[in-house]
Design a protein around this motif. Structure first.
Motif, PDB file in Angstrom:
ATOM      1  N   GLN A 202       0.828  -1.194   0.000  1.00 38.67           N
ATOM      2  CA  GLN A 202       0.000   0.000   0.000  1.00 38.67           C
ATOM      3  C   GLN A 202       0.871   1.255   0.000  1.00 38.67           C
ATOM      4  O   GLN A 202       1.956   1.268   0.580  1.00 38.67           O
ATOM      5  N   LEU A 203       0.363   2.298  -0.651  1.00 38.92           N
ATOM      6  CA  LEU A 203       0.937   3.624  -0.573  1.00 38.92           C
ATOM      7  C   LEU A 203       0.043   4.456   0.329  1.00 38.92           C
ATOM      8  O   LEU A 203      -1.184   4.460   0.174  1.00 38.92           O
ATOM      9  N   LEU A 204       0.634   5.154   1.262  1.00 41.82           N
ATOM     10  CA  LEU A 204      -0.131   5.882   2.276  1.00 41.82           C
ATOM     11  C   LEU A 204       0.066   7.387   2.124  1.00 41.82           C
ATOM     12  O   LEU A 204       1.187   7.851   1.930  1.00 41.82           O
ATOM     13  N   GLY A 205      -1.031   8.127   2.219  1.00 39.64           N
ATOM     14  CA  GLY A 205      -0.953   9.584   2.197  1.00 39.64           C
ATOM     15  C   GLY A 205      -0.602  10.168   0.850  1.00 39.64           C
ATOM     16  O   GLY A 205      -0.161  11.315   0.771  1.00 39.64           O
ATOM     17  N   MET A 206      -0.790   9.420  -0.230  1.00 38.31           N
ATOM     18  CA  MET A 206      -0.442   9.903  -1.568  1.00 38.31           C
ATOM     19  C   MET A 206      -1.639  10.538  -2.276  1.00 38.31           C
ATOM     20  O   MET A 206      -1.487  11.472  -3.060  1.00 38.31           O
ATOM     21  N   VAL A 207      -2.840  10.010  -2.040  1.00 34.45           N
ATOM     22  CA  VAL A 207      -4.055  10.493  -2.687  1.00 34.45           C
ATOM     23  C   VAL A 207      -5.086  10.787  -1.600  1.00 34.45           C
ATOM     24  O   VAL A 207      -5.321   9.948  -0.718  1.00 34.45           O
ATOM     25  N   TYR A 208      -5.689  11.984  -1.672  1.00 33.13           N
ATOM     26  CA  TYR A 208      -6.706  12.379  -0.690  1.00 33.13           C
ATOM     27  C   TYR A 208      -8.020  12.671  -1.401  1.00 33.13           C
ATOM     28  O   TYR A 208      -8.039  13.073  -2.564  1.00 33.13           O
ATOM     29  N   VAL A 209      -9.110  12.468  -0.685  1.00 31.78           N
ATOM     30  CA  VAL A 209     -10.448  12.720  -1.214  1.00 31.78           C
ATOM     31  C   VAL A 209     -11.160  13.679  -0.267  1.00 31.78           C
ATOM     32  O   VAL A 209     -11.055  13.548   0.968  1.00 31.78           O
ATOM     33  N   SER A 210     -11.865  14.644  -0.845  1.00 34.67           N
ATOM     34  CA  SER A 210     -12.625  15.576  -0.025  1.00 34.67           C
ATOM     35  C   SER A 210     -13.831  14.887   0.590  1.00 34.67           C
ATOM     36  O   SER A 210     -14.536  14.123  -0.067  1.00 34.67           O
ATOM     37  N   GLU A 211     -14.075  15.173   1.857  1.00 38.28           N
ATOM     38  CA  GLU A 211     -15.259  14.657   2.532  1.00 38.28           C
ATOM     39  C   GLU A 211     -16.255  15.776   2.801  1.00 38.28           C
ATOM     40  O   GLU A 211     -17.095  15.674   3.710  1.00 38.28           O
ATOM     41  N   SER A 212     -16.173  16.857   2.037  1.00 33.57           N
ATOM     42  CA  SER A 212     -17.139  17.943   2.092  1.00 33.57           C
ATOM     43  C   SER A 212     -18.102  17.797   0.924  1.00 33.57           C
ATOM     44  O   SER A 212     -17.685  17.492  -0.192  1.00 33.57           O
ATOM     45  N   SER A 213     -19.373  18.036   1.174  1.00 36.84           N
ATOM     46  CA  SER A 213     -20.375  17.891   0.116  1.00 36.84           C
ATOM     47  C   SER A 213     -20.536  19.179  -0.671  1.00 36.84           C
ATOM     48  O   SER A 213     -20.586  20.272  -0.091  1.00 36.84           O
ATOM     49  N   PRO A 214     -20.617  19.091  -1.998  1.00 35.81           N
ATOM     50  CA  PRO A 214     -21.009  20.268  -2.775  1.00 35.81           C
ATOM     51  C   PRO A 214     -22.458  20.611  -2.464  1.00 35.81           C
ATOM     52  O   PRO A 214     -23.234  19.764  -2.020  1.00 35.81           O
ATOM     53  N   ASN A 215     -22.826  21.892  -2.696  1.00 34.94           N
ATOM     54  CA  ASN A 215     -24.212  22.298  -2.460  1.00 34.94           C
ATOM     55  C   ASN A 215     -24.597  23.366  -3.482  1.00 34.94           C
ATOM     56  O   ASN A 215     -23.833  23.663  -4.414  1.00 34.94           O
ATOM     57  N   ALA A 216     -25.768  23.971  -3.292  1.00 40.68           N
ATOM     58  CA  ALA A 216     -26.271  24.933  -4.275  1.00 40.68           C
ATOM     59  C   ALA A 216     -25.448  26.211  -4.306  1.00 40.68           C
ATOM     60  O   ALA A 216     -25.436  26.926  -5.314  1.00 40.68           O
ATOM     61  N   ARG A 217     -24.735  26.522  -3.241  1.00 42.91           N
ATOM     62  CA  ARG A 217     -23.985  27.780  -3.184  1.00 42.91           C
ATOM     63  C   ARG A 217     -22.571  27.640  -3.741  1.00 42.91           C
ATOM     64  O   ARG A 217     -22.043  28.567  -4.337  1.00 42.91           O
ATOM     65  N   GLU A 218     -21.934  26.523  -3.527  1.00 44.86           N
ATOM     66  CA  GLU A 218     -20.562  26.334  -3.987  1.00 44.86           C
ATOM     67  C   GLU A 218     -20.304  24.854  -4.243  1.00 44.86           C
ATOM     68  O   GLU A 218     -20.852  23.983  -3.558  1.00 44.86           O
ATOM     69  N   ALA A 219     -19.504  24.609  -5.245  1.00 48.40           N
ATOM     70  CA  ALA A 219     -19.183  23.223  -5.575  1.00 48.40           C
ATOM     71  C   ALA A 219     -18.438  22.555  -4.430  1.00 48.40           C
ATOM     72  O   ALA A 219     -18.698  21.403  -4.086  1.00 48.40           O
ATOM     73  N   LEU A 220     -17.506  23.279  -3.825  1.00 46.59           N
ATOM     74  CA  LEU A 220     -16.765  22.773  -2.666  1.00 46.59           C
ATOM     75  C   LEU A 220     -16.296  23.955  -1.834  1.00 46.59           C
ATOM     76  O   LEU A 220     -16.209  25.089  -2.315  1.00 46.59           O
TER      77      LEU A 220
END
Length: 253
Positions: A202-220
């Motif tokens: 495994q490679l650790l800490g190389m790829v991250y994913v946002s855990e914030s949801s987009p909404n009607a006001r802003e994509a992120l």
């Protein structure tokens, strides 16, 4: 000079990104040789596996250098890994994001899947559509070629220079250890270099994913405000889709 390999027992004890993440591996030694370098140093070379390591690193090799940190401990540093296909399975990611996107308004409450994920990049965000499952018979195909015997058992688990990036080695067809021993006073190792050929892990800490949801006001949210979680990256394996895939890991500061 060569040493009888049956006369030694080689084990590598390592520590990962956190103090609770530890590794212990037994190296199945095939040959042992030592050569006197500049006084008072001796280089000990330990080779394992049925596949001989080439003098120079090959594509896909994982190289780790352990150096004394001046405090009685060791610091591990990873070399860049080239031409080493790795993948990040997205199934656990999208399952975790589904309730987050529903609660944040990114998708409707009736939705049963997340359509895309966001990855932080150097200058913002990268939006990637989540591919659907492939038709039956078109998934990942395991490699049916005969696999060489493993050069190790256990796990090697290190953090790159004490950062949140690291690597796990669960298997390798060949391993080479070079240990510099200093005989100035009490004999002690001063530098250790480990190279694993045809590794899996495994490679650790190389790829991250946002855990914030987009909404009607802003994509992120802005990058500094977004909540991130690392994605599991596998190398030397053939996971089932959907996945993200790439080939080189450059460990820039």
């Amino acid at each position: 000079m060569r040493i009888d390999a049956s006369a030694i027992d080689v084990r590598v004890r390592t520590q990962g990104i956190s103090g609770d993440e530890r590794g212990l591996a037994t190296i199945f030694v095939k040959t042992v040789a030592w050569m006197r370098m500049a006084k008072p140093t001796v280089e000990l070379t330990i080779s394992a596996g049925v596949v001989a390591m080439k003098p120079q690193p090959s594509p896909g090799d994982v190289e780790i250098t352990f150096d004394k940190d001046g405090k009685g401990g060791w610091t591990a540093a990873l070399a860049d890994i080239t031409d080493c296909p790795f993948s990040a399975p997205l199934t656990p990611v999208v399952e975790r994001l589904l309730p987050i996107y529903q609660a944040g308004g990114g998708i409707g409450p009736e939705a049963d899947a997340v359509p895309y994920v966001f990855l932080p990049v150097q200058e913002g965000w990268l939006q990637i559509a989540v591919p659907g499952p492939l038709p039956d018979g078109q998934g990942a195909v395991a490699n049916n070629d005969e696999t060489p015997d493993s050069a190790m058992s256990g796990r090697i688990f290190v953090s790159h220079e004490g950062s949140n990036r690291g690597v796990v080695i669960d298997d390798a067809s060949a391993i080479e250890l070079k240990i510099d021993w200093s005989f100035a006073g009490k004999p002690t190792p001063s530098l250790i270099q480990l190279r694993a050929g045809t590794p899996k892990g495994q490679l650790l800490g190389m790829v991250y994913v946002s855990e914030s949801s987009p909404n009607a006001r802003e994509a992120l949210r802005r990058l500094a405000e977004g909540q991130l979680r690392p994605a599991i990256c596998l190398y030397g394996l053939a996971p089932s889709p959907p996945i993200l895939a790439s080939g080189d890991i450059r460990l820039e500061p």
